[in-house]
Design an enzyme around this catalytic site. Structure first.
Site, mmCIF file in Angstrom:
data_model
loop_
_atom_site.group_PDB
_atom_site.id
_atom_site.type_symbol
_atom_site.label_atom_id
_atom_site.label_comp_id
_atom_site.label_asym_id
_atom_site.label_seq_id
_atom_site.Cartn_x
_atom_site.Cartn_y
_atom_site.Cartn_z
ATOM 1 N N SER A 35 1.099 -1.348 -0.110
ATOM 2 C CA SER A 35 0.168 0.104 0.233
ATOM 3 C C SER A 35 1.065 0.799 0.317
ATOM 4 C CB SER A 35 -0.611 0.260 1.578
ATOM 5 O OG SER A 35 -1.555 -1.159 1.454
ATOM 6 N N THR A 47 -4.435 -3.712 8.490
ATOM 7 C CA THR A 47 -3.643 -5.637 7.561
ATOM 8 C C THR A 47 -3.898 -6.349 9.389
ATOM 9 O OG1 THR A 47 -2.736 -6.103 6.596
ATOM 10 C CG2 THR A 47 -1.894 -5.084 7.905
ATOM 11 N N LYS A 58 -7.681 -6.888 11.756
ATOM 12 C CA LYS A 58 -9.039 -6.166 10.941
ATOM 13 C C LYS A 58 -10.134 -6.709 12.040
ATOM 14 C CE LYS A 58 -6.981 -7.449 6.690
ATOM 15 N NZ LYS A 58 -7.210 -8.180 4.842
ATOM 16 N N ASN A 97 -11.094 -3.181 6.808
ATOM 17 C CA ASN A 97 -9.401 -3.265 6.150
ATOM 18 C C ASN A 97 -9.764 -1.774 5.636
ATOM 19 O OD1 ASN A 97 -10.916 -3.538 3.987
ATOM 20 N ND2 ASN A 97 -9.380 -4.522 3.095
ATOM 21 N N ASP A 147 -11.648 -5.645 0.716
ATOM 22 C CA ASP A 147 -11.776 -6.519 0.718
ATOM 23 C C ASP A 147 -12.718 -7.574 0.135
ATOM 24 O OD1 ASP A 147 -9.126 -6.611 1.227
ATOM 25 O OD2 ASP A 147 -9.142 -7.970 3.172
ATOM 26 N N GLY A 168 -9.232 -16.725 8.544
ATOM 27 C CA GLY A 168 -8.677 -15.499 8.831
ATOM 28 C C GLY A 168 -9.617 -14.874 8.395
ATOM 29 N N ALA A 224 -9.234 -11.948 6.312
ATOM 30 C CA ALA A 224 -9.214 -12.431 4.395
ATOM 31 C C ALA A 224 -10.468 -13.353 4.008
ATOM 32 C CB ALA A 224 -8.221 -11.852 3.558
ATOM 33 N N GLY A 252 -3.811 -12.631 -6.279
ATOM 34 C CA GLY A 252 -4.457 -11.538 -5.651
ATOM 35 C C GLY A 252 -4.137 -10.264 -5.891
HETATM 36 P P1 NAP Z 1 -5.249 -14.255 8.821
HETATM 37 O O1 NAP Z 1 -6.314 -13.841 9.321
HETATM 38 O O2 NAP Z 1 -3.584 -14.183 9.907
HETATM 39 O O3 NAP Z 1 -5.275 -16.036 8.380
HETATM 40 C C1 NAP Z 1 -4.288 -16.741 7.779
HETATM 41 C C2 NAP Z 1 -5.712 -18.283 8.451
HETATM 42 O O4 NAP Z 1 -4.371 -19.230 7.560
HETATM 43 C C3 NAP Z 1 -6.142 -18.638 9.609
HETATM 44 O O5 NAP Z 1 -7.066 -19.662 8.940
HETATM 45 C C4 NAP Z 1 -5.079 -19.428 9.730
HETATM 46 O O6 NAP Z 1 -5.192 -20.457 10.558
HETATM 47 C C5 NAP Z 1 -4.201 -19.906 8.015
HETATM 48 N N1 NAP Z 1 -2.836 -20.347 8.037
HETATM 49 C C6 NAP Z 1 -1.765 -19.819 8.230
HETATM 50 N N2 NAP Z 1 -0.646 -20.687 8.648
HETATM 51 C C7 NAP Z 1 -1.859 -21.730 8.089
HETATM 52 C C8 NAP Z 1 -0.656 -22.910 7.734
HETATM 53 N N3 NAP Z 1 0.406 -23.106 8.493
HETATM 54 N N4 NAP Z 1 -1.579 -24.569 8.118
HETATM 55 C C9 NAP Z 1 -2.693 -24.431 7.392
HETATM 56 N N5 NAP Z 1 -3.809 -22.872 8.083
HETATM 57 C C10 NAP Z 1 -2.759 -21.747 8.065
HETATM 58 O O7 NAP Z 1 -4.696 -13.827 7.464
HETATM 59 P P2 NAP Z 1 -5.501 -12.855 6.713
HETATM 60 O O8 NAP Z 1 -5.574 -11.256 6.671
HETATM 61 O O9 NAP Z 1 -6.751 -13.660 6.413
HETATM 62 O O10 NAP Z 1 -4.650 -13.175 5.376
HETATM 63 C C11 NAP Z 1 -4.274 -14.358 4.322
HETATM 64 C C12 NAP Z 1 -3.437 -14.478 3.300
HETATM 65 O O11 NAP Z 1 -4.533 -13.806 1.965
HETATM 66 C C13 NAP Z 1 -2.122 -13.473 3.117
HETATM 67 O O12 NAP Z 1 -1.681 -14.481 2.566
HETATM 68 C C14 NAP Z 1 -2.385 -12.132 3.333
HETATM 69 O O13 NAP Z 1 -1.281 -11.681 2.017
HETATM 70 C C15 NAP Z 1 -3.650 -12.688 2.040
HETATM 71 N N6 NAP Z 1 -4.512 -11.652 1.412
HETATM 72 C C16 NAP Z 1 -4.793 -10.707 -0.353
HETATM 73 C C17 NAP Z 1 -5.664 -9.433 -0.148
HETATM 74 C C18 NAP Z 1 -5.313 -9.471 -1.013
HETATM 75 O O14 NAP Z 1 -5.836 -7.849 -1.272
HETATM 76 N N7 NAP Z 1 -4.852 -10.016 -2.456
HETATM 77 C C19 NAP Z 1 -6.051 -9.538 1.265
HETATM 78 C C20 NAP Z 1 -6.306 -9.930 2.489
HETATM 79 C C21 NAP Z 1 -5.152 -10.823 2.480
HETATM 80 P P3 NAP Z 1 -4.721 -20.639 12.316
HETATM 81 O O15 NAP Z 1 -6.041 -19.556 12.878
HETATM 82 O O16 NAP Z 1 -5.175 -22.063 12.470
HETATM 83 O O17 NAP Z 1 -3.431 -20.030 12.490
#
Ligand code: NAP
Length: 266
Positions: free
Chosen positions: A16, A61, A65, A86, A119, A144, A146, A244
């Site tokens: 960003s 982020t 969030k 977000n 998002d 999570g 997203a 993404g």
């Molecule tokens: P978050 O809130 O930290 O959530 C991550 C999720 O992934 C949780 O459910 C977590 O499970 C799970 N996870 C993490 N490590 C894991 C593993 N080793 N095995 C299985 N599950 C696992 O993150 P978020 O904000 O949702 O972001 C998730 C992804 O989306 C990131 O890569 C982020 O960069 C991407 N994103 C992209 C955009 C875009 O505009 N393109 C926007 C937002 C996010 P636990 O609860 O078990 O830890």
């Protein structure tokens, strides 16, 4: 000077900041700057706002969030139903005026914080052009912040889905229990975990990739690297793939639109 920025933790790199700094320069947007504000605990937000009275808008982020919701005076309905924000617009509208408009929980400051989830917009707009009528069953990998936006969009498009997680949650599937038939029937698979993101590019969600067909659409929320192993493995099976990046730029532009709505600046 109008200030915009990103809160999250840790914030080692920021798409960003570069995106908005380049935008301000390219589009000759005057008196505007974008900074990153690494705050570990969301309870640091009020002090941050006090220290930066020029702030007009914030992106939010990981990990804030969801926890940011309680600091907001108003939450847009989609963000409310997703339970995640977000993007925050900081408006100087007097809390008293806003209270009379009937939509404010006054929280004792002289500006109001409005929460949005861009998002949702970014994911929906980038997904829709790729959808075919047979994409009626989905798997959402991860649950999570997203994933909340993803689930909201799938609900609104009438696409049935199952969420896949590593820890048990009511109604979710576990990665370890995922069978080829789950993947075969869910022709839309969305990776909302950070598995495969730089620097951990050798990682990928553990799903039975052999059940993926050329009818599948694999969408990875990750944008760095451009093609994760998740997408590579899907492509090798003939699936259509999408990263993404478009979602990211769409959500950023939507945020800008929200921050700069006429009459909303301090
Ligand atoms: P978050 O809130 O930290 O959530 C991550 C999720 O992934 C949780 O459910 C977590 O499970 C799970 N996870 C993490 N490590 C894991 C593993 N080793 N095995 C299985 N599950 C696992 O993150 P978020 O904000 O949702 O972001 C998730 C992804 O989306 C990131 O890569 C982020 O960069 C991407 N994103 C992209 C955009 C875009 O505009 N393109 C926007 C937002 C996010 P636990 O609860 O078990 O830890």
């Amino acid at each position: 000077m109008k200030q915009y920025g990103l809160i999250g933790y840790p914030l080692s790199h920021s798409f960003s900041q570069k995106y908005f700094s380049d935008k301000f320069e390219r589009e000759l947007i005057p008196e505007s700057e974008y900074h990153i504000y690494p705050i570990e605990h969301i309870s640091e937000l009020p002090a941050l706002l006090k220290a930066h009275p020029g702030l007009c808008g914030l992106n939010v982020t990981v990990p804030h969030k969801i926890s940011v919701l309680k600091y907001l005076d108003w939450i847009e309905p989609d963000a409310k139903s997703a339970g995640a924000v977000n993007c925050i617009r900081i408006s100087s509208e007097s809390p008293v005026e806003a209270a009379f408009s009937g939509e404010l929980g006054v929280k004792g400051h002289d500006f109001r914080l409005e929460g949005f989830n861009t998002d949702i917009y970014g994911f929906e707009m980038s997904l829709k052009p790729l959808l075919k009528d047979y994409h009626d069953q989905a798997l959402v990998l991860g649950d999570g912040g997203a994933a909340r936006a993803v689930k909201c969009v799938l609900d609104s498009l009438g696409i049935n889905f199952k969420v896949v997680t590593r820890k048990p949650h009511e109604g979710n599937l576990l990665f370890k229990d995922l069978k080829p038939y789950h993947v075969k029937h869910a022709t839309l698979i969305i990776n909302a975990t950070p598995l495969g993101m730089v620097p951990n590019v050798k990682e990928y969600p553990p799903i039975p990739y052999e059940a993926i067909t050329d009818k599948h659409l694999l969408y990875d929320l990750i944008y760095n690297p451009e093609k994760t192993l998740f997408l590579e493995k899907g492509e090798a099976q003939g699936a259509v793939i999408k990263n993404g990046y478009e979602m990211l730029t769409l959500q950023a532009e939507k945020g800008w639109e929200i921050w700069t709505l006429k009459g909303m600046h301090p």
